[in-house]
Scaffold this active site. Structure first.
Site, short mmCIF file in Angstrom:
data_model
loop_
_atom_site.label_atom_id
_atom_site.label_comp_id
_atom_site.label_asym_id
_atom_site.label_seq_id
_atom_site.Cartn_x
_atom_site.Cartn_y
_atom_site.Cartn_z
N LEU B 9 16.69 12.80 -35.09
CA LEU B 9 17.41 11.83 -35.90
C LEU B 9 17.78 11.19 -34.89
CD1 LEU B 9 19.56 14.10 -39.58
CD2 LEU B 9 17.13 12.72 -38.74
N GLY B 16 15.44 10.94 -27.30
CA GLY B 16 14.53 10.19 -25.85
C GLY B 16 13.64 11.41 -25.39
N VAL B 132 27.53 22.73 -26.04
CA VAL B 132 28.65 22.92 -25.24
C VAL B 132 28.40 23.15 -23.84
CG1 VAL B 132 30.61 25.10 -24.53
CG2 VAL B 132 29.93 23.94 -26.79
N GLY B 134 26.43 20.69 -22.21
CA GLY B 134 25.01 20.21 -21.57
C GLY B 134 23.34 21.34 -21.62
N LYS B 205 35.21 21.07 -27.45
CA LYS B 205 33.78 22.24 -26.87
C LYS B 205 33.74 23.46 -25.91
CE LYS B 205 30.99 18.32 -24.48
NZ LYS B 205 31.45 17.80 -23.19
#
Lengths: 437, 437
Positions: B9, B16, B132, B134, B205
């Site tokens: 989604l 991407g 959290v 990345g 986060k």
């Protein structure tokens, strides 16, 4: 549900630490694992009975094979070290369909392929997080956390003794032999330091890191190993002048021709985070094609840091044995019915130190007045600095650092200070954290 | 075995990136997961078709509910962000017995309790590593790697935009507004930067970190949130003079009275490793009672770093769906029948840069002779320094840094140099690594 029953082979530094962590954090661990984890049996020749918690509930023998062959024990934790009888014990445990947790890097680096194959056949788990970089969950990070990536290279400070020696040589201008003697006195280095300073310990760990990074069988014999004994004080100095630090690194890298596996002293640019990992601490820097560089830092050795990794493996095994695969790891680390209702504190109830900046009139008595308000509020001041006023200015900046104080108390003191005629505008406040211990 | 079928989604920055990482590293990922992971369906309004690999094998719709309700899809990856319709989509996916992976920190921080409860009931997995910090596997580290510990506190630089701004203010003496404008131009900050600079993103986060550390339900509304907009250039300077750096930290700590959850600018001692985490990078420092402090560092945002965490969650789910619990994670990260026979290189075939130190006669022409040998061997020299001889000495130390060269070539050149009459004793050599990229 019954606790998982663990047999501990070895009650030395790491074995004692493992028993202690399991006993001290029993409740927390059970809330995470969904089930208790209990040491029921242990094998040891000599141990410090006073330093180990819960010994009265452990059946102790001098014969490790007795523990390995005991049908009650579900998981064997091998903390004896070395190749033999560690290997025979681990193989026998697998043969007996017991899961195995080990901190033994030499064993895994040299005999891992054979051990894993046997475990696969018998359908038992063999976990070895503690074998690399002690308490840092680097194996989990690489095997699971970075599983999306093509790993390009990994480089680690993975021997605390070596890093302590190089750090002291740099910070204090001391010679190798001199620092080594101190490290031995402090217990950071063994009486025979060969395995550490000649890089063999690091090579064991690098062998494991390389295999996990690139999916090749363990090949310790092909890992290039060079120690730090020939590093001279002047090299540390010259490297520093050029903007580099000398670290004992394990490096593994994938190239077009094959895989590099090498342990040797290495100059690295001082601005890299890993160049600033000092003393006995370890760190591993991993470069993945998607994530870029990531770094993992912590204690690479010692009783409880290593026990932290051993027990994490035990929790992993207990979780796999206890819950269905979908609920293996609870969303918030603790089982859903084990969440706590501990309150989240209001900021008024939080304690921190403070940096304060205020504009005040450049007149006698101002600092005394302000200091008086803090004193009356029971707030201790660590430092006060007055910044010289600019030419012709009648105001100066006052910078203060406070000790730890309740936020509410600080707010009240600041309100009083802001009401003073000699204080202009609001007081700038920024909280401080030492982030130590 | 059939690949696991994934419905994506969102096909924006992270969507991407996720499609690209899955396509580019398909083989590597399948060797790790024991099974392929394939995006078969995706929902997106607008996307950059040229920037996404493997689009031809993805069925694309503008209606996200179509993907969530498609019986073919086994795992839903929610990368739309925000609360609605993200929440409805995730709840519907769970209702449809699909596993969910999300990078949506706002959704988890605010509605996680409800989402987890629904997932528990339906027996599906909800994974959120990417929510959290990345690409840093901090949730895995805390939930599994540190499971032995009573966590005492955690502190993190968990918003890259804020850290970029504070780093620039310090390094270049610039003002907040000025740097923010640049961050927006560079794409590090949104057109509306409120969520970043006012600390809301960091608070999302931190809410998750705190719950995982201490086993309390998610309580975003109780997290104290203060931004960095009021930090002035002079505070950065004064803090520096006192030995501190100002960082926008999320801090959570367990005290006798309850749990602190707070995001605010914070002075921290500059000698701490985390004080040296600069630019858009993130880091989380966690203090456990057994392991001590551990630190996790990496890219906290961006297309592929975030995708790295999303795909790691997908591998986790695929492993759980595919193998028995005992063999969930292969010992060496890759499935045992998928290990490779890539050769381990001999040191002769390894390329590194070098630091060299040699003792030479203090006579004209010596440096030219040595430089000539390197030139003839095709080795380029980055720097040469001659150290002044001590009073009355006739020898000087020559320090050289080489560019990258094959070890074999360097060995040959060194042998030639050591044979020169004007060179005394062996040449000291230490390898160099830039550890960049």
């Amino acid at each position: 549900m019954e606790p998982v029953k663990v047999g501990l082979l070895g009650l030395g530094t790491v074995g004692g630490g493992t028993a202690n962590v399991l006993a001290r954090n029993a409740e927390e661990i059970a809330r995470r694992a969904g089930r208790g984890i209990q040491v029921t049996h242990a094998a040891a020749r000599e141990f410090n009975a006073e330093g180990i918690q819960g010994l009265e509930r452990i059946e102790i023998t001098t014969d490790a094979f007795e523990v390995v062959n005991n049908p009650e024990v579900e998981i064997i934790v091998e903390l004896i070290g070395g190749y033999s009888p560690a290997k025979e014990l681990v193989m026998q445990a697998i043969e007996n369909c017991k899961h195995v947790v080990t901190a033994n890097k030499a064993l895994i680096a040299l005999h891992g392929n054979e051990i894993f194959e046997a475990a696969q056949k018998k359908g038992v788990m063999v976990a070895f997080e503690a074998a690399v970089a002690g308490g840092i969950p680097i194996i989990k990070a690489m095997r699971e956390g970075l599983s999306a990536n093509r790993i390009e290279w990994a480089a680690g400070i993975i021997n605390g003794t070596g890093n302590f020696i190089l750090t002291e040589m740099r910070d204090k201008g001391r010679d190798f032999d001199d620092v080594l003697a101190e490290a031995q006195a402090l217990g950071y280095a063994e009486a025979d330091p060969t395995i550490d300073v000649e890089g063999i310990d690091a090579a064991h760990k690098l062998t494991i890191i390389g295999s996990i990074a690139f999916g090749v069988p363990l090949q310790f014999e092909k890992t290039y190993t060079e120690g730090i004994t020939r590093i001279e004080q002047q090299d540390v100095v010259y490297a520093g002048e050029l903007g580099y630090r000398i670290k004992h690194l394990g490096v593994t890298r994938k190239t077009d021709k094959g895989i590099e596996m090498r342990v040797h002293p290495t100059l690295i640019p001082e601005r890299r985070l890993i160049a600033n990992v000092d003393g006995v601490m370890n760190a591993v820097l991993v470069k993945g094609d998607a994530v870029g560089p990531t770094l993992y830092y912590g204690a690479g050795a010692g009783s409880e840091p290593t026990a932290s990794a051993v027990v994490a493996d035990l929790v992993d095994v207990a979780r796999a044995l206890t819950t269905d695969p979908e609920n293996r790891v609870p969303h918030l680390a603790f089982q859903p019915n084990e969440l706590s209702d501990l309150p989240i504190l209001e900021m008024d109830d939080v304690e921190t130190a403070y940096y304060l900046r205020m504009q005040v009139s450049d007149k006698p008595g101002v600092m005394a007045k302000i200091a008086g308000i803090f004193a009356d509020s029971g707030i201790s001041i660590e430092a006060i600095q007055q910044k010289e006023p600019a030419e012709g200015e009648t105001q100066v900046s006052l910078i203060m650092l406070s000790h730890t104080v309740l936020e509410k108390q600080m707010n009240e003191a600041i309100a009083e200070i802001e009401a003073l005629e000699c204080v202009m505008g609001p007081v700038m406040r920024i909280r401080m954290e030492s982030l130590s211990g």
